[in-house]
Design a protein around this motif. Structure first.
Motif, PDB file in Angstrom:
ATOM      1  N   ARG A 202       0.828  -1.201   0.000  1.00 21.66           N
ATOM      2  CA  ARG A 202       0.000   0.000   0.000  1.00 21.66           C
ATOM      3  C   ARG A 202       0.871   1.262   0.000  1.00 21.66           C
ATOM      4  O   ARG A 202       1.896   1.318   0.661  1.00 21.66           O
ATOM      5  CB  ARG A 202      -0.932   0.015   1.213  1.00 21.66           C
ATOM      6  CG  ARG A 202      -1.904  -1.154   1.219  1.00 21.66           C
ATOM      7  CD  ARG A 202      -2.878  -1.070   2.375  1.00 21.66           C
ATOM      8  NE  ARG A 202      -3.764  -2.230   2.397  1.00 21.66           N
ATOM      9  CZ  ARG A 202      -4.866  -2.338   1.680  1.00 21.66           C
ATOM     10  NH1 ARG A 202      -5.230  -1.337   0.898  1.00 21.66           N
ATOM     11  NH2 ARG A 202      -5.616  -3.419   1.755  1.00 21.66           N
ATOM     12  N   GLU A 203       0.418   2.264  -0.736  1.00 17.23           N
ATOM     13  CA  GLU A 203       1.122   3.538  -0.813  1.00 17.23           C
ATOM     14  C   GLU A 203       0.681   4.420   0.350  1.00 17.23           C
ATOM     15  O   GLU A 203      -0.319   5.113   0.279  1.00 17.23           O
ATOM     16  CB  GLU A 203       0.836   4.217  -2.149  1.00 17.23           C
ATOM     17  CG  GLU A 203       1.409   3.493  -3.349  1.00 17.23           C
ATOM     18  CD  GLU A 203       2.927   3.438  -3.315  1.00 17.23           C
ATOM     19  OE1 GLU A 203       3.551   4.407  -2.814  1.00 17.23           O
ATOM     20  OE2 GLU A 203       3.499   2.422  -3.786  1.00 17.23           O
ATOM     21  N   THR A 204       1.411   4.353   1.453  1.00 15.05           N
ATOM     22  CA  THR A 204       1.134   5.189   2.619  1.00 15.05           C
ATOM     23  C   THR A 204       2.408   5.335   3.432  1.00 15.05           C
ATOM     24  O   THR A 204       3.229   4.415   3.489  1.00 15.05           O
ATOM     25  CB  THR A 204       0.020   4.584   3.492  1.00 15.05           C
ATOM     26  OG1 THR A 204      -0.146   5.416   4.666  1.00 15.05           O
ATOM     27  CG2 THR A 204       0.367   3.182   3.950  1.00 15.05           C
TER      28      THR A 204
END
Length: 266
Positions: A202-204
């Motif tokens: 996930r892009e976070t």
């Protein structure tokens, strides 16, 4: 009657990792969490600015107070900081016969060191052989084995088996530091791969406390009496949900925490 898990770890004043993350995860999963604090950190989402080890006799007294009264089903061990603290914890849990989840915490998400270099050997010699499951990320596994960081699933499996050779019953090699669109965590015994827990990466930036949360969630599952692969599956699913909802919290200005209570609020 409540199932009980004990976390032995450091305190994170920012609330995203350490004892605070452990107790949140255990509570979210329906397990009563008890705690033994090994160190107090001045910490937020951006940095660790101070670390104070708890006196050894106080650590020993906390362990004795909990284990002499509470029916603990599983223990999670996290930040221990020094060789002396590691030995004190090992002595304190010597008579405990239940499952132990050992998370070899070495570096905070901010990059600050949480384990003294000279403590690595003590951790390897004294506590690793007690572990029902060891949960290193790839740099931690490489440090324990004094080798290069694994870059492929095959190398992860090899290093997990080598760590089992040092005494751990099983090793969950966490693939968060690897490359690729899918993150793989491999559960390894001395001679086989017991499980592959995968999820899209996930892009976070809000992943503070993921290791603490996963290991304490595994301990919660074990305290409920689940077999190790099922405890890990439940913990992995829980953590993925917590990461997916992390951006909704908006805590701090650096690496924010995951959302431990994503199933109940927010």
């Amino acid at each position: 009657m409540a199932q009980i898990a004990l976390t032995i770890a450091g305190s994170d004043s920012g609330g995203g990792a350490g004892i605070q993350a452990d107790l949140k995860a255990m509570s979210a999963l329906g397990v009563y969490g008890a705690s033994v604090i090994t160190a107090v950190t001045a910490q937020n989402t951006q940095a660790v600015t101070a670390v104070h080890g708890i006196p050894l006799d106080v650590i020993a007294a906390q362990i004795d107070a909990v284990l002499s009264d509470l029916n603990v089903g599983a223990i999670k061990i996290g930040m221990l900081a020094t060789p002396e603290i590691i030995q004190t914890v090992a002595d304190g849990i010597a008579s405990f016969s239940g499952p132990i989840v050992l998370d070899p915490v070495m570096i905070a998400k901010s990059g600050d060191a949480l384990l003294a270099r000279e403590a690595v050997q003590t951790l390897r010699d004294v506590l690793l052989p007690r572990a029902t499951v060891l949960t290193p990320n790839l740099p931690e596994a490489a440090c324990l084995l004094e080798c290069m960081v694994a870059e492929t699933p095959a190398e992860m499996a090899q290093q997990g088996a080598a760590l089992c050779g040092l005494g751990a019953q099983a090793v969950l090699m966490k693939g968060g530091h690897a490359e690729g669109a899918v993150c793989h965590d491999l559960l390894v015994s001395a001679d086989t791969i017991l499980g592959d827990y995968s999820a899209p990466r996930r892009e976070t930036k809000n992943t503070h406390g993921t290791g603490c949360t996963l290991s304490s969630s595994i301990a919660a599952g074990l305290a409920k009496g689940l077999d190790l692969p099922y405890a890990i599956k439940g913990a992995h699913d829980f953590l993925q949900g917590a990461i997916a909802q992390a951006d909704t919290l908006g805590v701090g200005h650096g690496h924010g925490p995951v959302h431990h209570f994503h199933r109940t609020w927010g």
